[in-house]
Design a protein around this motif. Sequence first.
Motif, mmCIF file in Angstrom:
data_model
loop_
_atom_site.group_PDB
_atom_site.id
_atom_site.type_symbol
_atom_site.label_atom_id
_atom_site.label_comp_id
_atom_site.label_asym_id
_atom_site.label_seq_id
_atom_site.Cartn_x
_atom_site.Cartn_y
_atom_site.Cartn_z
ATOM 1 N N SER A 665 129.770 44.120 -71.667
ATOM 2 C CA SER A 665 128.730 43.167 -71.276
ATOM 3 C C SER A 665 129.334 42.156 -70.344
ATOM 4 O O SER A 665 130.561 42.060 -70.182
ATOM 5 N N LEU A 666 128.476 41.372 -69.724
ATOM 6 C CA LEU A 666 128.941 40.353 -68.779
ATOM 7 C C LEU A 666 129.755 39.290 -69.485
ATOM 8 O O LEU A 666 130.760 38.797 -68.949
ATOM 9 N N GLN A 667 129.388 38.946 -70.725
ATOM 10 C CA GLN A 667 130.105 37.912 -71.464
ATOM 11 C C GLN A 667 131.529 38.367 -71.777
ATOM 12 O O GLN A 667 132.488 37.608 -71.581
ATOM 13 N N LEU A 734 138.903 45.210 -60.736
ATOM 14 C CA LEU A 734 138.067 45.850 -61.751
ATOM 15 C C LEU A 734 137.169 44.844 -62.446
ATOM 16 O O LEU A 734 135.976 45.093 -62.668
ATOM 17 N N LEU A 735 137.745 43.686 -62.785
ATOM 18 C CA LEU A 735 136.936 42.671 -63.461
ATOM 19 C C LEU A 735 135.830 42.160 -62.541
ATOM 20 O O LEU A 735 134.676 42.012 -62.958
ATOM 21 N N LYS A 736 136.171 41.880 -61.261
ATOM 22 C CA LYS A 736 135.153 41.389 -60.338
ATOM 23 C C LYS A 736 134.080 42.443 -60.101
ATOM 24 O O LYS A 736 132.885 42.128 -60.049
ATOM 25 N N MET A 737 134.504 43.711 -59.941
ATOM 26 C CA MET A 737 133.540 44.779 -59.745
ATOM 27 C C MET A 737 132.622 44.925 -60.955
ATOM 28 O O MET A 737 131.405 45.145 -60.803
ATOM 29 N N THR A 738 133.176 44.787 -62.140
ATOM 30 C CA THR A 738 132.362 44.928 -63.341
ATOM 31 C C THR A 738 131.349 43.793 -63.445
ATOM 32 O O THR A 738 130.169 44.006 -63.793
ATOM 33 N N ILE A 739 131.805 42.564 -63.124
ATOM 34 C CA ILE A 739 130.880 41.429 -63.167
ATOM 35 C C ILE A 739 129.760 41.630 -62.147
ATOM 36 O O ILE A 739 128.572 41.437 -62.441
ATOM 37 N N GLU A 740 130.145 42.028 -60.914
ATOM 38 C CA GLU A 740 129.135 42.268 -59.898
ATOM 39 C C GLU A 740 128.210 43.410 -60.294
ATOM 40 O O GLU A 740 127.006 43.395 -60.020
ATOM 41 N N PHE A 741 128.765 44.401 -60.967
ATOM 42 C CA PHE A 741 127.963 45.554 -61.388
ATOM 43 C C PHE A 741 126.865 45.132 -62.355
ATOM 44 O O PHE A 741 125.695 45.500 -62.211
ATOM 45 N N TYR A 742 127.239 44.324 -63.336
ATOM 46 C CA TYR A 742 126.233 43.873 -64.305
ATOM 47 C C TYR A 742 125.177 43.008 -63.635
ATOM 48 O O TYR A 742 123.989 43.078 -63.977
ATOM 49 N N LYS A 743 125.585 42.180 -62.665
ATOM 50 C CA LYS A 743 124.612 41.354 -61.948
ATOM 51 C C LYS A 743 123.661 42.214 -61.119
ATOM 52 O O LYS A 743 122.459 41.957 -61.057
ATOM 53 N N HIS A 744 124.191 43.236 -60.458
ATOM 54 C CA HIS A 744 123.359 44.086 -59.613
ATOM 55 C C HIS A 744 122.360 44.896 -60.420
ATOM 56 O O HIS A 744 121.259 45.203 -59.946
ATOM 57 N N ILE A 745 122.723 45.254 -61.638
ATOM 58 C CA ILE A 745 121.790 45.991 -62.492
ATOM 59 C C ILE A 745 120.534 45.159 -62.734
ATOM 60 O O ILE A 745 119.392 45.645 -62.647
ATOM 61 N N ALA A 746 120.746 43.857 -63.016
ATOM 62 C CA ALA A 746 119.591 42.975 -63.249
ATOM 63 C C ALA A 746 118.753 42.823 -61.972
ATOM 64 O O ALA A 746 117.514 42.862 -62.018
#
Length: 1592
Positions: A665-667, A734-746
């Motif tokens: 999750s983003l958190q 990886l961390l930045k991509m994952t954060i951006e990934f969760y944001k883009h899903i929304a």
Amino acid sequence: MGTCPRAPNGARSHGCGFQSRRSSAVKTRARPAKEDEVQQLLRSLDAQADQNRSQVDVHNAMADTLAEAWRDLNDKLAYRGTLLDQSVAFHQSAQDLSSTMEQAQRNFSKVPLATDVETAQKLLQQHLDMKNSILETSKATLDMGQSLLDQIKAMGMHADFANYHATTAACYGIEHLLELLHDRRRHLEELWNQRKIRLEHCLQLCRLDQDVNKILEWYRGVGNNYLHNTELGSSYTEAQHIQEDHNRFEAQAREVQESMLSLLRTADGLLRRASVDAEGIRQRLIAVDREAESFSSRLDIRRKNISMAVAFFRLAETALNKLGEVEFQLNNMDLPRNSTELAEHHSRLSQAIVDYSTEATHEGRLLLERVSSVDPGADGVRRKMDELLTKCTQLEALCKARRAEAWQRSQDYLVFQERYNSLQTWLQQIGLNIVSRHNSLGTTLASAKDFLEVHEQLNEDIGDKSEELSALSAAASNLVKSGDQEAQQAADRAHELEQQYLQLQHMVENRIQLALIYISFHRLAQQLSSNLDGLEHIVRSETEDLQEITDTAVQNLRDMFSNTRHIFDDLNLKGNEFLQNANIIQGDSSLDVNSAVQTVKQVLSDQRMNSVTRYWEAWEQHVISSKQFKSQWHQFVQEARRTIDRVMQIENDFFPLISGELGDSLQQTNQLQARLDQFVPIYQEAQAKIEEHLKTAELLSLKGDTKGQKDQIINELVKVHQRFQSRINEYQILLKMTIEFYKHIAQLDDMIERTEKEYLHSNLPSDLNQAESMLEQHKRKKTEVSQFINYTAEEGDRIVRRVRQQDAGAAATDDVRHVLDVTAETKRRWDNSWEEQERRLRQNLQICQFNFDLRQIHSEIDQLHHHLQSRRGNYGTSLPNAKMTSQAFKEFEKTVEVIEEKIHNFIGTAELMVQDEHYDSDNIRSEAETLRNKWSTFHAGVKDYRSQLDASILYFTSIDECERWMREGSELLIDIGHKAPDCKTPQDAENLIKNLEKFVEKGKTNQEQRLQKISELATHLYGDQGVNKVRPLVIQYQDMMQSFEQADNELSILKENLEGKSAVPVEEFMPRDVSARAAAPAPKVRPPKITQHLKNAEVMEGNRVTFECRVDSDQVPEVRWYKDNLPLTSPDYETRFMNGLATLTIEETFSEDTARYTCRFTNEAGMAESSAYLTVKETHQQIVAPEFTRNLKSQDVPQATEVPTFQQPLHDVTSPEGKPLHLEVRFSGSPPPEVIWFRGSNRIVPNNMYKITVTVNFSSLDIQEAYTEDSGSYTVIVRNIAGEATSVCQVLIEPCFSSPGDEVSQASAELEARAPQFVQKLPPTKEVPEGTRVRLDCVLIGHPEPEVIWFKNEKPIKESQDIQLLFEGDRCTLIIREAIPSDDGLFKCVAQNPQGVAESACKLHVEPVSEMSDASVAEEAAPKFTQPLRDQHVKSGQRVCLQCRVQGHPLPTVTWYRDSHILESSPDFQITAFADVHSLTIPEVFDEDSGSYTVKAANRAGEASCVAKLTVETPPEETMEKKKVSRREQVPQSPPEFGRLFHDVTAKPGDSVTFECTVTGSPKPKKCLPRTAASSRVLLRTHMARHPAQLS
């Protein structure tokens, strides 16, 4: 493909390759079993298909799909098998390469060094071969690995998600193995370089030892053999030959000495390297040097002996010759015996004998004292010495009278006199002579040594004479005691002689002292030069690897430099001492010290010591810095190693924290980011240390050579730095991509939901443009959302790939895969919604496009129908016109075919729309049927008009046949009229009657059938008016038949008269002059004779001109006119001949009428012609005030002048067209004459066409490409103040083709009619520099002869002084005598005749001089519009071209704008540029294209812009824009209009006929009549007289 973990060495990766190959082999073995299953399945499907025939198609499709899938699977397995084979081969090759490099490394340390040159060369070559072999093997292995890597990457690009990561892992394994091989090869490269240096040094030592042995052998062999030869010769000539041989040997010895010095320097250089042991070679070189020094001393003694031998033989032979003369005098003396005169004469001769022989005997004794008494080489000297002494003794014995006189004197006086004469002779002949001859110290050490040796020997001889001087003084004292009368005089003489000896001794001692100083100076100079050479060689050659020089070697060099400095100081002291002593020498006037002083001053002024000192100090500083660099580099390497170990330890300690955990999750991802931020300072500190070491390595590498260690240590630091940094950066990414990934899903969820709502509330447009726009927006929307979806999915995929590339993270991969599945479901929902909306929009666009195309097609059909209606009833007035109309209608029919194809496609599209169940299918079907009916109606009208055109051609063809038959009948009647008076018998008249009846009988029926056919066709074509059109032809036929009947009657009367022998009726048939000629005998015909020749004429353009030429001829001659040797065929030229006067009239002259005109008369006896020139001056020539181009200047007339004369004059030249033309002359004259060239009466000025070369007595004229217009008379004038000379020649440029007018006319008359055709077209483009001549040539054929018109930019070209138009046979030529930029444009040659039209075009670009000259390159100029844009007002659908011209330097960059929006070149907006012309073309404009168009040009010097307004009218609102007249167009203009037209004329045969018309218009219209009369037909009715006498 399976994966294996990345191996730290090649073994594990190699095993992975074999493991994958075994897995592939298992799959391959299982494939046949699967293939059997597939075949069984296919057979079962075939059986079911046979049972159920209704499902055959379905079963066949399934079978095809299964077979295709099976083939694809087999292909993929085969391809993967190939890759696995390549992988196994690569890993095997990598293992072999590793083994080879290990073996090479062992060989580098085990193989001993060589002891001879051959072995050393062999070892070095083996070393090089081993390296090359390893390099080739490694290159092949690396290339194999790279190829395998590329293929796996390519396969991974098309693989699915799971296989993609497998290929990625395989790629990383191969890349790791390639990296290991690169590292291993770099390490081996360092070892190879070290071994190579050792082998090269060993080879140098061996070669040095070999060279030392060669030099030593030379000294012991050649040198000693030469010195063992002590031969000095037996004569002066032999001694000279020996001296020449010695000089050559000395030169050879100097070369050996220089080679030895070079070897010494080489040994010193090798000795200074710590890794080389050359001390033994150096000791051998020192021994050789000592031997060389000893050899040089012995060689110098040999040189001195030979020089003394040469001098002795020369003196001895001279003395013997003089003694021979004395002997002759003694033998031939005729004086009384015991007389005083005889005694005195003998006394003089005795003294002469002593004088002549003393110097030679002294030189011989010195030489014999230098050599050994038993040396056989001096036997010749001894023999010559004995010969001389014997000769002297013999001659002394002959001087008897002198001895008799001596007997009369006292014994004491005789003793004194003998001793005095001996000392006096030695002093004069030996002492003073030696001082006089050896009066210069020389400029070299050898000459100084010779000088010192001579004077030391002389000083020793003077010392030996001291006892004789004492004895002389004692004899003088005894003589005084004896009371001799000359005693006192003798004592004075003895004292004076003693003083002379003392002076000589003092002079010699001073010279010896000065020579010793001079020699010491030279020795110091030689020593200094040798030391400076050595130092300079060292500091200049030893510039690399200075840190390798040992401290001992450096200290030795410092001692050497210090010793050199001391020698330099001693040299200065010794030189100054010599200069002081040389200045204070007194009493020695014969001594020449100037050359020695100059030599000393030159040596003292030499700045070489200062130069070497500067080099030495710089070199010493360089050595010190190199030593410091070596120490610093060693310390740096140790510190770098410690840093690498520390960083690796930190990485191992913190690796679990950065293993790749991502969270679900983003958190959770934000928490992991916080943990990473706590670790960053430690990471940054380690990275800073590494970067500091990298900078230090770069800075230290600038100070010296690291021997490859820099690259190695930097490579290790970079690897550690990159690995550590990549792990941290990879985890951060990886961390930045994952954060951006969760944001883009929304964001993606919100976007899809919003777009779906927009689709539900959107309305479909009815306008085509709006429909296209809406569809494009829909596509862009899909692209936008799809890109976002794909980007998000790709982002998740990249996260998964990055996690898998690390050695952890399976759980993280599962978390992300879950999110990706949700994204895929969302994407499917989005695709379905978008496709449904797209289907609705596409159908709407189809109906909009259908309606638009339908309106356009209806409009085109209406236009074609209107055009067809305007053509109806227009069939032309003659057969050529009818054919041209038919040909033109063919173009119309082609357009109809294009529209028909367009309609066919349109209806096909409509049917497809109906089949696709379009929502407006009923309307589409109805409109298509309406269009089909309308087109059928129109197409029937086209076919009907085509049939009428074919009928018109048949109609006019029949008319031409009728007229041709009637012309033949008229010619027959005329011929009968000429022959009737010559009838002598009734048979002659009967023959005429038969000919007439035969013609009428043969053609009458056909003629009447043709007339019937013509009447029918006229009625078909013209309706009720057809009868009126045929009536004149019928009347003409009736008149013709009446004429035939009348002629038949008259010929019958003639026959009856001839049968009755009556002469009166004959007179009625023949004119009187014809009767007279028939009765008189025929006189002899003379050739024509011109009694009045043509005269040259000069008129202003537009005026009328007439040429007249009168001829005297017995017969009426045939008259032909020519223009520049070409027949005149144009109707613009009116020719007449009457009563012996031929005239040529040009009603309105133009500049192109300027030419040479010829009138030629021909009869059966011969030919005569006359020519004249016509010059037409243009009325718009600018009047320029006279101006002096060169002022008068004063000139001095030389006294001697010579009138210029030609040594080589001009000669007539004939050259083919297009080749270079060269004219040259050679002349003489004084002063040098001025040269002027002329063509005709026009002076030739050098330009791009003419090149004139002038030297003192030569001049030439060159034309690069000569054409027919360059033919003519060329004159060269050479003149000076004494006079001038002229030379003239004729130049004929022959064309590449021949086209005599008579032959062309005769040949053209026999050709069939054909449309014009270009057999040689104009070049498509032509670029020429400004000022050059331009020639455009084309060749065309056609019959009748076509009319040719030249156009420039669609405007007819008028011949002028600058542009010349030539028509020579089939060739048409346009010549621009001097091209200027305004001549740019499209030139077109159009040829037309009744059969058709042809054209050829060429785009000409004239490169301005300002753009080509060097001067313009340096001068920048801001852009400037030479032709601005113009506002345009057009209708919708038309083509528009906006054009401008812009200049500037450098070449400006041009940009187009529409309403401040930049335009890019596209099919709708076509942007082109040619030279300085820039165009914007819109193929089809619409209402939305209206607006303001701007073109901007910019360069470094500035920018400029130009604006034009485009207004597009829609079809319903068509208006005509009023033309705006600019201020310059103040003169009203009107099109040409005929005030009076041509009229039909009736004339008799032979009469002259004039057609007149008047034309008005402004500006003045140019008259252009076609070359043939086919385009304007004038009917001439020939009046046929009722009486035969009038037929002539």
